[in-house]
Enzyme design. Structure first.
Site, PDB file in Angstrom:
ATOM      1  N   HIS B  91       0.853  -1.180   0.000  1.00 24.56           N
ATOM      2  CA  HIS B  91       0.000   0.000   0.000  1.00 24.56           C
ATOM      3  C   HIS B  91       0.898   1.243   0.000  1.00 24.56           C
ATOM      4  O   HIS B  91       2.065   1.180   0.399  1.00 24.56           O
ATOM      5  CB  HIS B  91      -0.905   0.000   1.234  1.00 24.56           C
ATOM      6  CG  HIS B  91      -2.054  -0.956   1.144  1.00 24.56           C
ATOM      7  ND1 HIS B  91      -3.149  -0.884   1.963  1.00 24.56           N
ATOM      8  CD2 HIS B  91      -2.268  -2.012   0.311  1.00 24.56           C
ATOM      9  CE1 HIS B  91      -4.002  -1.848   1.650  1.00 24.56           C
ATOM     10  NE2 HIS B  91      -3.490  -2.549   0.660  1.00 24.56           N
ATOM     11  N   GLU B  93       1.115   3.890   1.854  1.00 26.30           N
ATOM     12  CA  GLU B  93       1.728   4.282   3.129  1.00 26.30           C
ATOM     13  C   GLU B  93       2.889   3.346   3.489  1.00 26.30           C
ATOM     14  O   GLU B  93       3.923   3.791   4.000  1.00 26.30           O
ATOM     15  CB  GLU B  93       0.685   4.255   4.265  1.00 26.30           C
ATOM     16  CG  GLU B  93      -0.449   5.259   4.102  1.00 26.30           C
ATOM     17  CD  GLU B  93      -1.662   4.671   3.405  1.00 26.30           C
ATOM     18  OE1 GLU B  93      -1.489   3.791   2.531  1.00 26.30           O
ATOM     19  OE2 GLU B  93      -2.788   5.088   3.727  1.00 26.30           O
ATOM     20  N   CYS B 121      -5.819   2.209   5.901  1.00 24.10           N
ATOM     21  CA  CYS B 121      -6.471   0.966   6.334  1.00 24.10           C
ATOM     22  C   CYS B 121      -5.810   0.520   7.637  1.00 24.10           C
ATOM     23  O   CYS B 121      -4.819   1.093   8.080  1.00 24.10           O
ATOM     24  CB  CYS B 121      -6.346  -0.106   5.261  1.00 24.10           C
ATOM     25  SG  CYS B 121      -4.707  -0.884   5.200  1.00 24.10           S
ATOM     26  N   CYS B 124      -2.038  -0.163   7.422  1.00 30.13           N
ATOM     27  CA  CYS B 124      -1.202   1.035   7.312  1.00 30.13           C
ATOM     28  C   CYS B 124      -1.256   1.861   8.598  1.00 30.13           C
ATOM     29  O   CYS B 124      -0.242   2.431   9.014  1.00 30.13           O
ATOM     30  CB  CYS B 124      -1.643   1.858   6.111  1.00 30.13           C
ATOM     31  SG  CYS B 124      -1.370   0.979   4.543  1.00 30.13           S
TER      32      CYS B 124
END
Lengths: 196, 196
Positions: B91, B93, B121, B124
């Site tokens: 992801h 991040e 999420c 993260c």
């Protein structure tokens, strides 16, 4: 970054679990894999690689047509490597998830299962989720980790909206904030099947 | 694995944000960094690299003695790369957190701040927590992402204990499950200062 390890210290139980190995699935195998995850956790501490956490990930092989027996293949095993790699995301579960995905050359690990020495923190739980792994096994509970000073519970409290939110998120609306989603939805309409 | 990108598509706003660059901290800078995160999210979709999410991480520099002004240095920027790398943990991040830690050669990013195109999420959020980042900014809310089909909300529901737990964890107690914690606590008693 990965930290697969199959070396043995002198006093540990005989253990032959290594990536590529195939084992018959059973309750005994589950316990064997959890014991191995715990042993990896111990090794991580001894090596000063990171926190006392280990994990093993396996792939479920199709059941044998003749015997109906279920087998699993060891894909990756490792321990927390945050200190060794100075990567704050290198928890045991993350290490084995990333290595398994690399090995299989795919992000969808829905045919895999994960064995971890301790209930995963929110980061690792999320990662297991995104990898689409349907089930995991754990040996120690979050409370056991908390007793050793690992404060996963505070993250869970933040995510649950209970307790003080130590980590603050600030919402700033900018005009174009929704554009990436629109672009994604448009791509979906034009034949893109999935994109995350 | 990392995916820092500073390339520009033709129609985007002029943007000079690149790792190594120093900016004066202000409300305008916050919005500029969020716009850049959003632009990276768009680029990620266009490149078919992954979902519509982008992030930028900066390091706060010591305030100037003379002017009292606060400056930040861009450490890393990137977008979701799950599809490009087939790493389910890539992801936006995570990508920038890992790159920033690698750049600074340390796991503790408590002097850093993160700007993300969308509320993180659970994975993260946990990673930001473990990196000890005290504050992050986001442009879109989880609800905006949910509207585009991104089901972070279901992970949060599982973590909150509400709704159906799609991802099941099975607890199996094995005799030695607590040994890694004991070994860790023993190491702490014998001079180890911190280990995760």
């Amino acid at each position: 970054m990965s930290s697969s390890t199959n070396s043995h210290s002198g006093d540990e139980k005989a253990c032959t679990i290594a990536p590529g190995q195939v084992l018959e699935a059973s309750q005994a195998t589950t316990e064997q894999l959890l014991r191995h995850a715990v042993e990896l956790a111990r090794q991580g501490v001894r090596k000063r690689a990171g926190g006392p956490f280990g994990a093993v990930i396996v792939r479920k092989l199709p059941a044998s047509e003749h015997s109906g027996k279920q087998f699993v293949e060891i894909l990756a095993s490792g321990h927390n490597c945050v200190l060794k790699t100075q990567d704050p995301t290198a928890h045991a579960e993350m290490v084995v998830l990333r290595e398994a995905a690399q090995r299989l050359k795919r992000r969808n690990l829905s045919d895999c299962e994960l064995y971890t020495s301790c209930f995963p923190c929110a980061m690792c739980y999320g990662a297991i989720w995104w990898a689409k792994i349907p089930r995991f096994w754990y040996a120690s509970r979050s409370e056991d980790a908390a007793g050793a000073g690992f404060d996963d519970a505070r993250i869970y409290e933040c995510l649950r909206g209970t307790g003080h939110a130590d980590l603050r998120g600030e919402h700033v609306t900018i005009a174009e904030h929704h554009e990436p989603f629109e672009e994604y939805l448009d791509a979906l309409k034009h034949g893109l099947s999935e994109l995350y």
